[in-house]
Design an enzyme around this catalytic site. Structure first.
Site, PDB file in Angstrom:
ATOM      1  N   GLU A 148     -30.229  -4.345  -1.493  1.00 14.46           N
ATOM      2  CA  GLU A 148     -29.513  -3.232  -0.863  1.00 14.46           C
ATOM      3  C   GLU A 148     -29.275  -2.035  -1.780  1.00 14.46           C
ATOM      4  OE1 GLU A 148     -25.954  -4.647   1.044  1.00 14.46           O
ATOM      5  OE2 GLU A 148     -27.064  -5.820   2.506  1.00 14.46           O
ATOM      6  N   GLU A 190     -30.483 -11.522   5.052  1.00 13.43           N
ATOM      7  CA  GLU A 190     -29.061 -11.734   5.346  1.00 13.43           C
ATOM      8  C   GLU A 190     -28.791 -11.345   6.790  1.00 13.43           C
ATOM      9  OE1 GLU A 190     -26.238  -9.694   2.791  1.00 13.43           O
ATOM     10  OE2 GLU A 190     -27.377 -10.201   0.997  1.00 13.43           O
TER      11      GLU A 190
HETATM   12  C1  FCB Z   1     -24.161  -7.365   2.164  1.00 14.64           C
HETATM   13  C2  FCB Z   1     -24.250  -7.923   0.769  1.00 14.64           C
HETATM   14  C3  FCB Z   1     -23.689  -9.305   0.623  1.00 14.64           C
HETATM   15  C4  FCB Z   1     -22.459  -9.518   1.469  1.00 14.64           C
HETATM   16  C5  FCB Z   1     -22.687  -9.055   2.885  1.00 14.64           C
HETATM   17  C6  FCB Z   1     -21.513  -9.256   3.800  1.00 14.64           C
HETATM   18  O1  FCB Z   1     -24.086  -5.971   2.082  1.00 14.64           O
HETATM   19  O2  FCB Z   1     -25.590  -7.948   0.320  1.00 14.64           O
HETATM   20  O3  FCB Z   1     -23.461  -9.538  -0.739  1.00 14.64           O
HETATM   21  O4  FCB Z   1     -21.385  -8.899   0.883  1.00 14.64           O
HETATM   22  O5  FCB Z   1     -23.052  -7.703   2.897  1.00 14.64           O
END
Ligand code: FCB
Length: 456
Positions: free
Chosen positions: A169, A359
């Site tokens: 990110e 994620e």
């Molecule tokens: C993302 C991050 C991760 C976690 C989630 C909720 O932005 O990569 O570490 O904090 O959000």
């Protein structure tokens, strides 16, 4: 509600759970680890809710074997974790700390022994503080230091790790860290944040090359946080606002990673704050950033709905909170359809070699019931809706090869401290007891059926 069908996912689909070093490891001052920017940020009053920090977190560093058994018990075939740069190179560059490498070596061996494929993220935000002191991501040298660090980790673990993610990110690290100032290092300077974005992308390109050189068989890619942007109304001005938002949050990273350079509309809007105006983009940089990678990692949580707001900041965009939608504990809109839209758009506009959802998940204020379980229906529903949306994207031709739930367990949620729980496993931070939530049970059962190719 639409339920996902396990048989709709290819039998060799990657099913995993994800974590990151600072959020779970603890042992912040052990075995030669030096402080990271997050240790510093947490120590500054008022930056992190409750004054929380990652000193202990889930104490994963000391509970490695138990946690590996826990991961195995979920039936996942992959586990995404990150390596803490300050454990490997306490000085940021130069001398390697053997104890740091040994920890990750044991982690990787433990995964392989349990039949789980390791997915290693090189940078999930814990920059060594010494590199911050030397200028951090707004300084070009940090990207070069990352290349050296990537080479060291790949040389050490590349014989056993086949999947590397360079940067997690970059938008968050660049903008929340240097523009909005709500993440480490907590600066609020637009030009600085875009300088950081260029060097994070440069670090990615250098990282791809370093991993390829040290571990030729490995797959390597970047993980971007992407949120599809929708106009609030059909007015042309709102469509234009959504396009600007997409430039800021999505295309700024996608375009250069796919070899197209920076989106000109965003460069123009940034004016003096652009890396180009700051004369930071050197000849050859865009080729390095655009080095073809093996996959695109996508972290997806929500979408954005925007309207035009002339004069409101450099972007002229206002974020709306659509009425009638469901929201998670972060006040993020639950927008599963946007996951299908996003996947199909990536496939159409960028044709990545493969896409992995690295994620996806939700936070809710969980409670442990008297029966000892966590009945997290809302989170369970969130996973069901997003996997159903993924199924639609697959059927539409998006080449998605895997999915990682965020997160294996409740952990240190950055500026929110321990207040926001994202785990499919509950953690009692007083006792470190781990309890599988209902969502975890559902996920385990679903992916077990998916891997067996059995009907629901
Ligand atoms: C993302 C991050 C991760 C976690 C989630 C909720 O932005 O990569 O570490 O904090 O959000």
């Amino acid at each position: 509600m639409t339920q996902p069908h396990p048989q709709a996912f290819p039998p060799r689909f990657t099913w995993g759970v994800a974590t990151s070093s600072y959020q779970i490891e603890g042992a912040a001052h052990e075995d030669g680890r030096s402080p990271s920017i997050w240790d510093t940020f947490c120590a500054a009053p008022g930056k992190v809710k409750g004054g929380d920090n990652g000193d202990v977190a889930c104490d994963h560093y000391h509970r490695l074997d138990g946690d590996l058994d826990l991961i195995a018990s979920l039936g996942v075939n992959a586990y995404r974790f990150s390596v803490a740069w300050p454990r490997i190179l306490p000085g940021g560059r130069g001398a390697v700390n053997r104890a740091g490498l040994d920890f990750y070596s044991r982690l990787v061996d433990g995964l392989l022994a349990r039949g789980i494929t390791p997915w290693l993220t090189l940078y999930h935000w814990d920059l060594p503080q010494v590199l911050q002191d030397a200028g951090g991501w707004p300084a070009r040298d940090t990207a070069l230091a990352f290349g050296e660090y990537a080479a060291i980790v790949a040389a050490e673990l590349g014989d056993r790790v086949g999947h590397f993610i360079t940067i997690n990110e970059p938008w968050v690290a660049a903008y929340l860290g240097h523009g909005a100032g709500v993440h480490a290092p907590g600066h609020t300077d637009l030009a600085e944040s875009f300088a950081a974005s260029h060097h994070l992308l440069l670090a990615h390109g250098l990282g791809v090359r370093a991993v390829r050189a040290a571990a030729p068989g490995a797959q390597v890619g970047i993980t971007l946080n992407l949120a599809a942007a929708y106009p609030a109304t059909d007015r042309e001005a709102d469509h234009a606002a959504a396009h600007r938002q997409d430039g800021f949050a999505n295309r700024w990273y996608l375009d250069p990673v796919f070899g197209r350079g920076y989106p000109q509309d965003t460069v123009k809007l940034l004016g003096n704050a652009s890396p180009q105006a700051q004369e930071l983009v050197r000849p050859g940089d865009l080729d390095i950033i655009g080095t073809p990678s093996d996959f695109l990692g996508v972290n997806m949580y929500s979408r954005s709905v925007v309207e035009t707001a002339p004069g409101e900041g450099w972007l002229g965009v206002r974020q709306l909170r659509p009425e009638g939608s469901e929201y998670t504990g972060f006040d993020w809109e639950v927008a599963p359809q946007s996951l299908s839209d996003l996947m199909l758009r990536l496939q159409r506009d960028y044709t990545p070699r493969a896409i992995y959802i690295t994620e996806n998940g939700a936070t809710y204020p969980d409670t442990v019931s008297e029966d000892g379980t966590v009945h997290d229906e809302a989170r369970t529903r969130y996973f069901q809706q997003h996997l159903a949306a993924l199924e639609v994207a697959l059927a539409g031709g998006a080449k998605v090869s895997g999915y990682f739930a965020w997160s294996l367990m409740d952990n240190f949620e950055w500026a929110e401290g321990y207040d926001k729980r994202f785990g499919i496993v509950h953690v009692d931070f007083d006792t470190q007891a781990r309890t599988l939530k209902q969502s975890g049970r559902w996920y385990r059962d679903f992916l077990t059926r998916a891997q067996q190719g059995q009907p629901a």
